[in-house]
Enzyme design. Structure first.
Site, PDB file in Angstrom:
ATOM      1  N   TYR A 163       0.821  -1.211   0.000  1.00  0.00           N
ATOM      2  CA  TYR A 163       0.000   0.000   0.000  1.00  0.00           C
ATOM      3  C   TYR A 163       0.860   1.270   0.000  1.00  0.00           C
ATOM      4  O   TYR A 163       0.367   2.352  -0.304  1.00  0.00           O
ATOM      5  CB  TYR A 163      -0.935   0.013   1.215  1.00  0.00           C
ATOM      6  CG  TYR A 163      -0.230   0.383   2.495  1.00  0.00           C
ATOM      7  CD1 TYR A 163      -0.265   1.686   2.971  1.00  0.00           C
ATOM      8  CD2 TYR A 163       0.516  -0.561   3.192  1.00  0.00           C
ATOM      9  CE1 TYR A 163       0.414   2.039   4.119  1.00  0.00           C
ATOM     10  CE2 TYR A 163       1.197  -0.224   4.332  1.00  0.00           C
ATOM     11  CZ  TYR A 163       1.147   1.078   4.798  1.00  0.00           C
ATOM     12  OH  TYR A 163       1.838   1.417   5.932  1.00  0.00           O
ATOM     13  N   LEU A 219       6.141   5.424  -0.459  1.00  0.00           N
ATOM     14  CA  LEU A 219       6.369   6.209   0.753  1.00  0.00           C
ATOM     15  C   LEU A 219       6.386   5.257   1.946  1.00  0.00           C
ATOM     16  O   LEU A 219       5.344   4.877   2.483  1.00  0.00           O
ATOM     17  CB  LEU A 219       5.278   7.274   0.931  1.00  0.00           C
ATOM     18  CG  LEU A 219       5.348   8.103   2.214  1.00  0.00           C
ATOM     19  CD1 LEU A 219       6.663   8.862   2.321  1.00  0.00           C
ATOM     20  CD2 LEU A 219       4.166   9.052   2.291  1.00  0.00           C
ATOM     21  N   ALA A 220       7.577   4.865   2.346  1.00  0.00           N
ATOM     22  CA  ALA A 220       7.749   3.947   3.465  1.00  0.00           C
ATOM     23  C   ALA A 220       7.663   4.717   4.781  1.00  0.00           C
ATOM     24  O   ALA A 220       8.121   5.858   4.880  1.00  0.00           O
ATOM     25  CB  ALA A 220       9.100   3.245   3.354  1.00  0.00           C
ATOM     26  N   HIS A 221       7.068   4.085   5.781  1.00  0.00           N
ATOM     27  CA  HIS A 221       6.926   4.704   7.087  1.00  0.00           C
ATOM     28  C   HIS A 221       6.545   3.631   8.102  1.00  0.00           C
ATOM     29  O   HIS A 221       6.210   2.511   7.737  1.00  0.00           O
ATOM     30  CB  HIS A 221       5.852   5.801   7.064  1.00  0.00           C
ATOM     31  CG  HIS A 221       4.519   5.284   6.638  1.00  0.00           C
ATOM     32  ND1 HIS A 221       4.201   5.044   5.332  1.00  0.00           N
ATOM     33  CD2 HIS A 221       3.434   4.920   7.359  1.00  0.00           C
ATOM     34  CE1 HIS A 221       2.977   4.570   5.251  1.00  0.00           C
ATOM     35  NE2 HIS A 221       2.485   4.479   6.472  1.00  0.00           N
ATOM     36  N   ALA A 222       6.628   4.006   9.367  1.00  0.00           N
ATOM     37  CA  ALA A 222       6.179   3.131  10.456  1.00  0.00           C
ATOM     38  C   ALA A 222       5.466   4.018  11.470  1.00  0.00           C
ATOM     39  O   ALA A 222       5.347   5.235  11.280  1.00  0.00           O
ATOM     40  CB  ALA A 222       7.365   2.397  11.080  1.00  0.00           C
TER      41      ALA A 222
END
Length: 148
Positions: free
Chosen positions: A55, A64-67
């Site tokens: 996603y 757009l990588a994130h945590a």
């Protein structure tokens, strides 16, 4: 704001990554080296994609990588890597990816201005293509400054 967080030490041009995980880890490592995330934040970025799916590929060619903030975010941060060869993340509509952003946020709202500025970049297909074709980090920053 985007010009404050995307700097020579948070962008990399023409990264040679073998798969999506290596691309995400490379973008995350730039945040780690900048001191805005703990090392475990990178693992969480990867784990989220493994659990939920690709996603993070928001639009054609852009991830757009994130945590979560509690996964090791220390400050608002953003990094960007362009890939030497586009990589498939498993998102049929928007693969392959050639731009990988990594975002760090310490809460659910303080990064919203940054997201708004990123949207300016995302909505301009010509600048996205120019970003993907940059040979140097300086070129990348020049395009970002022009758009925002």
């Amino acid at each position: 704001m985007i010009q404050d967080v995307l700097t020579l030490d948070t962008v990399r041009a023409r990264v040679d990554a073998k798969d999506w995980e290596e691309a995400v880890r490379t973008a995350g490592d730039l945040l780690y080296r900048k001191g805005v995330v703990e090392e475990r934040y990178i693992d969480h970025m990867v784990q989220i994609v493994k659990e939920i799916g690709p996603y993070i590929v928001l639009i054609k060619g852009v991830a757009l990588a994130h945590a979560r903030p509690e996964d090791g975010a220390k400050a608002i941060g953003l990094s960007l890597v362009t890939l030497k060869k586009p990589i498939c993340f498993g998102n049929k509509e928007n693969d392959p990816v050639n731009l990988v952003f990594a975002l760090s946020a310490v809460d659910n709202s303080s990064h919203l201005d940054l997201i708004r500025e990123m949207a300016l970049v995302f909505e301009n297909e010509q600048e996205l293509e120019q970003l993907a074709n940059c040979e140097t980090e300086e070129e990348m920053l020049t395009i970002i400054r022009k758009v925002t």
